[in-house]
Design a protein around this motif. Structure first.
Motif, PDB file in Angstrom:
ATOM      1  N   LYS A 197     -16.081 -43.497  61.338  1.00 30.20           N
ATOM      2  CA  LYS A 197     -16.066 -44.030  59.977  1.00 30.20           C
ATOM      3  C   LYS A 197     -17.344 -44.815  59.712  1.00 30.20           C
ATOM      4  CE  LYS A 197     -12.327 -42.811  57.797  1.00 30.20           C
ATOM      5  NZ  LYS A 197     -12.498 -42.036  56.541  1.00 30.20           N
ATOM      6  N   SER A 200     -18.324 -49.263  55.808  1.00 33.37           N
ATOM      7  CA  SER A 200     -17.467 -49.708  54.710  1.00 33.37           C
ATOM      8  C   SER A 200     -16.048 -49.130  54.773  1.00 33.37           C
ATOM      9  CB  SER A 200     -18.104 -49.372  53.357  1.00 33.37           C
ATOM     10  OG  SER A 200     -18.450 -48.009  53.301  1.00 33.37           O
ATOM     11  N   GLU A 201     -15.868 -48.071  55.553  1.00 28.94           N
ATOM     12  CA  GLU A 201     -14.550 -47.446  55.632  1.00 28.94           C
ATOM     13  C   GLU A 201     -13.810 -47.856  56.910  1.00 28.94           C
ATOM     14  OE1 GLU A 201     -13.113 -44.543  53.683  1.00 28.94           O
ATOM     15  OE2 GLU A 201     -14.396 -45.345  52.121  1.00 28.94           O
ATOM     16  N   GLN A 223      -7.487 -38.645  55.151  1.00 26.82           N
ATOM     17  CA  GLN A 223      -7.601 -39.234  56.491  1.00 26.82           C
ATOM     18  C   GLN A 223      -6.240 -39.116  57.146  1.00 26.82           C
ATOM     19  OE1 GLN A 223      -9.580 -43.085  56.796  1.00 26.82           O
ATOM     20  NE2 GLN A 223      -7.939 -43.780  58.100  1.00 26.82           N
ATOM     21  N   THR A 432     -24.312 -49.524  53.525  1.00 29.04           N
ATOM     22  CA  THR A 432     -23.111 -49.783  52.744  1.00 29.04           C
ATOM     23  C   THR A 432     -23.377 -49.777  51.240  1.00 29.04           C
ATOM     24  OG1 THR A 432     -22.250 -51.062  54.584  1.00 29.04           O
ATOM     25  CG2 THR A 432     -21.217 -51.421  52.443  1.00 29.04           C
ATOM     26  N   LYS A 439     -20.424 -43.717  45.676  1.00 27.84           N
ATOM     27  CA  LYS A 439     -19.019 -43.739  45.298  1.00 27.84           C
ATOM     28  C   LYS A 439     -18.872 -43.972  43.793  1.00 27.84           C
ATOM     29  CE  LYS A 439     -14.592 -45.677  46.557  1.00 27.84           C
ATOM     30  NZ  LYS A 439     -13.852 -46.653  47.351  1.00 27.84           N
ATOM     31  N   THR A 445     -17.006 -40.540  49.001  1.00 23.25           N
ATOM     32  CA  THR A 445     -17.418 -41.467  50.051  1.00 23.25           C
ATOM     33  C   THR A 445     -17.768 -40.695  51.306  1.00 23.25           C
ATOM     34  OG1 THR A 445     -15.080 -41.687  50.605  1.00 23.25           O
ATOM     35  CG2 THR A 445     -16.051 -43.444  49.284  1.00 23.25           C
ATOM     36  N   ARG A 447     -16.779 -39.507  54.422  1.00 21.94           N
ATOM     37  CA  ARG A 447     -15.484 -39.345  55.075  1.00 21.94           C
ATOM     38  C   ARG A 447     -15.621 -39.640  56.556  1.00 21.94           C
ATOM     39  NH1 ARG A 447     -13.168 -41.372  52.353  1.00 21.94           N
ATOM     40  NH2 ARG A 447     -11.400 -40.998  53.678  1.00 21.94           N
ATOM     41  N   CYS A 448     -16.675 -39.142  57.144  1.00 21.60           N
ATOM     42  CA  CYS A 448     -16.963 -39.500  58.529  1.00 21.60           C
ATOM     43  C   CYS A 448     -18.331 -38.991  58.919  1.00 21.60           C
ATOM     44  CB  CYS A 448     -15.904 -38.945  59.482  1.00 21.60           C
ATOM     45  SG  CYS A 448     -15.927 -37.165  59.700  1.00 21.60           S
ATOM     46  N   SER A 476     -11.496 -38.522  48.226  1.00 16.94           N
ATOM     47  CA  SER A 476     -10.374 -38.640  49.150  1.00 16.94           C
ATOM     48  C   SER A 476      -9.120 -39.194  48.490  1.00 16.94           C
ATOM     49  CB  SER A 476     -10.761 -39.542  50.308  1.00 16.94           C
ATOM     50  OG  SER A 476     -10.863 -40.867  49.839  1.00 16.94           O
TER      51      SER A 476
END
Length: 477
Positions: A197, A200-201, A223, A432, A439, A445, A447-448, A476
RNA sequence: CGGGGCGUAGCGCAGUUUGGUUAGCGCGCACGGUUUGGGUCCGUGAGGCCGUCGGUUCAAAUCCGACCGCCCCGACCA
């Protein structure tokens, strides 16, 4: 046919809400944001639970249960943690008719209370590692909720481990991520992208969070499981210390990892179609449904008898049900079981009884193409293989769908366009603030940052800076 | 919390604009019959404080006000 469900193309969100209720998975409860999981939905969850639990045991974990109520002060011990969770806490202020001296929070997750207990239990390096999992409910006061995907209360498992070294804890974090991946792919037939991640996630209080990200049929990311390397953050906050071989005090290294009832939503949205659910055979509460067909009472007895015999035959081999409901036409039943996503349907009528064979219809292939005639004597041998074939087919279909909806992009414009329909994969060196800006503009965003990296380097899709890693972007749930 | 929508039978809705006997329809449910190879057909029947409270009126599901709740879209999140 099937104007009973809003087509996915028309309104995916509506389709989802309808199917969850019509397939008897869940219903709205009187309390906003919470749901009742109905027997069919709960059985599906039990299948998920059993498969995961098996894997946890295989990797050396044991189950325990920690309490629902946690002293408010515990949450406050880890700064980032409390900042992350305080907006969504349900707080108990009264008990036994009197105001409590210290408010209790209903657990949003159990790092704190478990950390507190681990501090008590762990004295020596000989006590490590501690590998505990718990199956529990948690409460997070979410602003907006959706059945299974985000409810105020949900069921999950949370693994909490403590280790003597950083390396061991990191290994554990990644091992459980692999367990989740294995489960998703092999049992849920959901292809996932495993990765790290972004800042920020990340989980509130973690050093690093890892995730498995799945793509739903509307191209959005879900997720579906997370694994966190917590470093020594919670060990410091809760004083989890042990004496090492050299008689020196050390803080333990901890991890946590979880999969929730959201996984049910993932199964629904990854495989479902306009006829209803499509359940992966490995998780389907009912794998094979037998629908008897007859015209006259005289035929009825023979058909039912043959159907019952088949059910008995299949016992212990596949999870089979016989639909003996009266007064419903076979066609009605076919549609009904398709709505519920049962992978295989056995149709047995007088003609079949006469030939000692049955028609077997696959849920994943509609109409005549999905039907094969199988001799009764062959059923016990054929059905398990056929179920595996359905399992493989829906995985392949989901994989093809996902891969065709991931676009490699090099410019921001392309990224913006790609996330309209699926994921974008791009070189990424942003921070970030950059992520927040993306976003804002694209509703997407990071996602990974996938575990699988292409290697080499490129120019960051947003900042243009040299980047050593690619990231997956998407909208997401 | 902002924007939108909706509260009438178990579910889905009509009726509300333009107030007027006993509030309808489809599905479902119960009973009887008929039927059953892709959502059978007929008959009979049960089921409503029209979200809540207040107001206007001879009269309110319908007009006015307040409140409550739910769903969808956004901001936050497994």
């Amino acid at each position: 046919m099937a104007d009973f469900l809003t087509p996915q193309q028309e309104d995916f969100s509506k389709w989802y809400n309808e199917i969850v209720q019509k397939a008897d998975l869940a219903d709205y409860s009187p309390v906003r944001g919470s749901m009742v999981i109905k027997p069919y939905g709960y059985t599906l969850w039990e299948r998920i639970r059993d498969e995961l639990d098996l894997r946890f045991k295989e990797t050396g974990h044991v189950n325990a249960y920690f309490p629902l109520l946690i002293p408010m002060s515990f949450l406050e011990k880890e700064t980032e943690h409390v900042e992350g969770f305080s907006p969504e806490l349900a707080v108990v202020t009264h008990g036994g008719g009197a105001e409590l001296e210290e408010p209790l929070v209903v657990r949003p997750t159990s790092e704190t209370i478990i950390g507190h207990m681990y501090a008590k239990w762990i004295q020596s390096y000989r006590d490590l590692p501690v590998l505990i999992n718990q199956w529990a409910n948690v409460v997070r006061w979410e602003m907006r909720t959706r059945l299974f995907l985000r409810t105020t209360e949900f069921l999950w498992q949370e693994g909490h481990t403590a280790h003597a070294t950083q390396q061991e804890a990191v290994e554990e974090t990644l091992r459980m991520l692999d367990v989740y991946t294995d489960f998703a792919v092999k049992e849920a037939a959901i292809p996932v992208i495993q990765g790290r991640k972004s800042e920020s996630e990340k989980f509130a209080g973690a050093i690093a969070s890892y995730t498995i990200e799945a793509m739903m049929k509307d191209g959005k990311a879900l997720q579906s499981g997370t694994s966190h390397f917590l470093g020594q953050n919670f060990a410091r906050a809760f004083d989890i210390q042990f004496l090492d071989e050299n008689n020196e005090k050390q803080y333990a290294w901890t991890t946590s990892w979880g999969v929730s009832t959201r996984m049910v939503g993932a199964v629904v949205m990854c495989h479902g179609d306009d006829q209803g659910l499509v359940l992966p055979p490995h998780l389907a509460p009912i794998q094979v449904v037998i629908v008897p067909i007859w015209r006259k009472d005289a035929e009825r007895a023979a058909v039912i008898e043959a159907a019952q015999k088949i059910k008995t035959q299949l016992k212990g081999i596949v999870r089979a049900e016989l639909d003996q409901r009266e007064g419903l036409s076979p066609g009605w039943k076919f549609n009904d079981w398709e709505m519920r996503g049962v992978p295989l349907r056995i149709e047995i009528g007088p003609r079949d009884v006469a030939n000692q064979s049955v028609m077997v219809a696959r849920r994943d292939i509609p109409g005549r193409e999905g039907k094969v005639q199988i001799a009764m004597a062959e059923l016990t041998a054929c059905l398990p293989a056929l179920l595996e074939s359905v399992q493989a087919a829906i995985y392949a279909r989901a994989l093809a769908f996902r891969d065709s909806h991931i676009i490699d992009v090099t410019t921001y414009g392309e990224l913006k366009e790609a996330v309209e329909t699926g994921f974008a994969r791009a070189w990424w060196a942003g921070g970030t603030a950059d992520e927040a800006a993306i976003k804002e503009e694209c509703k997407a965003t990071v996602r990974c940052i996938p575990t699988d990296q292409p290697g080499g380097s490129g120019a960051c899709v947003y900042t243009g800076k040299p980047a050593a890693e690619v990231a997956i972007f998407g909208r997401s749930y």
